[in-house]
Design an enzyme around this catalytic site. Structure first.
Site, PDB file in Angstrom:
ATOM      1  CG  ASN A 106       7.362  -1.734   7.862  1.00 48.25           C
ATOM      2  OD1 ASN A 106       6.154  -1.742   8.056  1.00 48.25           O
ATOM      3  ND2 ASN A 106       8.055  -0.612   7.721  1.00 48.25           N
ATOM      4  CG  HIS A 108       7.895   2.418   3.262  1.00 45.24           C
ATOM      5  ND1 HIS A 108       7.538   3.175   4.360  1.00 45.24           N
ATOM      6  CD2 HIS A 108       8.392   3.282   2.343  1.00 45.24           C
ATOM      7  CE1 HIS A 108       7.832   4.447   4.120  1.00 45.24           C
ATOM      8  NE2 HIS A 108       8.346   4.534   2.905  1.00 45.24           N
ATOM      9  CB  SER A 135       9.682  -1.346  -0.277  1.00 39.72           C
ATOM     10  OG  SER A 135      10.098  -0.435  -1.271  1.00 39.72           O
ATOM     11  CG  ASP A 144      10.545   2.795   6.654  1.00 37.12           C
ATOM     12  OD1 ASP A 144      10.067   1.791   7.209  1.00 37.12           O
ATOM     13  OD2 ASP A 144       9.953   3.888   6.609  1.00 37.12           O
TER      14      ASP A 144
HETATM   15  C1  GAR Z   1       0.248   0.954   4.028  1.00 37.72           C
HETATM   16  O1  GAR Z   1       0.429   1.648   2.824  1.00 37.72           O
HETATM   17  C2  GAR Z   1       1.584   0.707   4.703  1.00 37.72           C
HETATM   18  O2  GAR Z   1       2.609   0.425   3.825  1.00 37.72           O
HETATM   19  C3  GAR Z   1       1.802   2.029   5.361  1.00 37.72           C
HETATM   20  O3  GAR Z   1       0.558   2.324   5.932  1.00 37.72           O
HETATM   21  C4  GAR Z   1      -0.458   1.819   5.062  1.00 37.72           C
HETATM   22  C5  GAR Z   1      -1.440   1.030   5.889  1.00 37.72           C
HETATM   23  O4  GAR Z   1      -2.605   0.800   5.162  1.00 37.72           O
HETATM   24  N1  GAR Z   1       2.865   1.967   6.303  1.00 37.72           N
HETATM   25  C6  GAR Z   1       3.756   2.951   6.459  1.00 37.72           C
HETATM   26  O5  GAR Z   1       3.703   4.006   5.857  1.00 37.72           O
HETATM   27  C7  GAR Z   1       4.843   2.649   7.473  1.00 37.72           C
HETATM   28  N2  GAR Z   1       5.885   3.605   7.356  1.00 37.72           N
HETATM   29  P1  GAR Z   1      -3.738  -0.186   5.689  1.00 37.72           P
HETATM   30  O6  GAR Z   1      -3.965   0.138   7.155  1.00 37.72           O
HETATM   31  O7  GAR Z   1      -4.939   0.122   4.862  1.00 37.72           O
HETATM   32  O8  GAR Z   1      -3.234  -1.588   5.477  1.00 37.72           O
END
Ligand code: GAR
Length: 198
Positions: A106, A108, A135, A144
């Site tokens: 994942n 984060h 991360s 997480d």
């Molecule tokens: C990313 O920053 C990812 O790390 C986060 O959502 C965003 C997706 O962006 N995920 C979380 O926060 C999970 N807890 P994207 O759809 O533009 O790739």
């Protein structure tokens, strides 16, 4: 060649970066399918590369377990070497995590274990810290809390809002994700060693 299924919920900009990297000659992994829990804008990136998509709509199931069982069934169809959660904004049921871990990772947008959960960027801003991070972790059954595979610090600027800070975090997430996938594919990073069974 490492086969990867990517799961998303939103715009999929990190997915796009991984697809772009995987299209480079010599990249040792390929994305074989992209799944989502809702009609995600990021499906367009998969379609641009001719990569199949699948939808397991969260809203159509009565429980996390039922949704997860259907998602697990879809993953089993593709049977990838690695599952990448790239902005999937749902907690996975224990049964699915137990089945795929440690081959499920994942991204984060914070320097874990700081600011876990759905609002890593907002929570860092609310805490008034002057640096946060990005991360990549192995998914376990906490929120997480899995073993950290890669992370990097990113400064918080006085003028930052959630949008500007997230926009600076994402390119770092992308670089870390691509590097981790590459290292898993080449055998430089051993997930079983990084996340020993308990
Ligand atoms: C990313 O920053 C990812 O790390 C986060 O959502 C965003 C997706 O962006 N995920 C979380 O926060 C999970 N807890 P994207 O759809 O533009 O790739």
């Amino acid at each position: 060649m490492l086969s990867v299924v990517v799961l998303i919920s939103g715009t999929g900009s990190n997915l796009r970066a991984l697809l772009d990297a995987a299209a480079e000659p010599g990249f040792p992994a390929r994305v074989i399918a992209v799944g989502a829990d809702r009609e995600a804008d990021g499906f367009a990136h998969a379609e641009a590369y001719g990569i199949p998509t699948f939808l397991v709509p969260w809203r159509e199931f009565d429980s996390r377990e039922q949704w997860g069982a259907q998602l697990d069934a879809q993953l089993s169809v593709w049977n990838p070497d690695l599952v990448v959660l790239s902005g999937l904004m749902r907690l996975l049921p224990v049964s699915l995590v137990d089945r795929w871990s440690p081959r499920i990772i994942n991204t984060h947008p914070a320097y874990l274990p700081e600011f876990p959960g759905a609002h890593g960027v907002r929570d860092a801003l609310a805490a008034g810290v002057d640096r946060t991070g990005a991360s990549v972790i192995v998914v376990d059954n906490g929120v997480d809390t899995g073993p950290i595979l890669a992370q990097e610090r990113i400064p918080v600027l006085p003028e930052d809002d959630e949008h500007t800070l997230h926009d600076r975090i994402k390119p770092v997430e992308r670089r870390l994700l691509i590097d981790v996938v590459q290292r898993i594919a080449t055998g430089d990073l051993d997930l079983a060693a990084a996340a020993p069974a308990t």
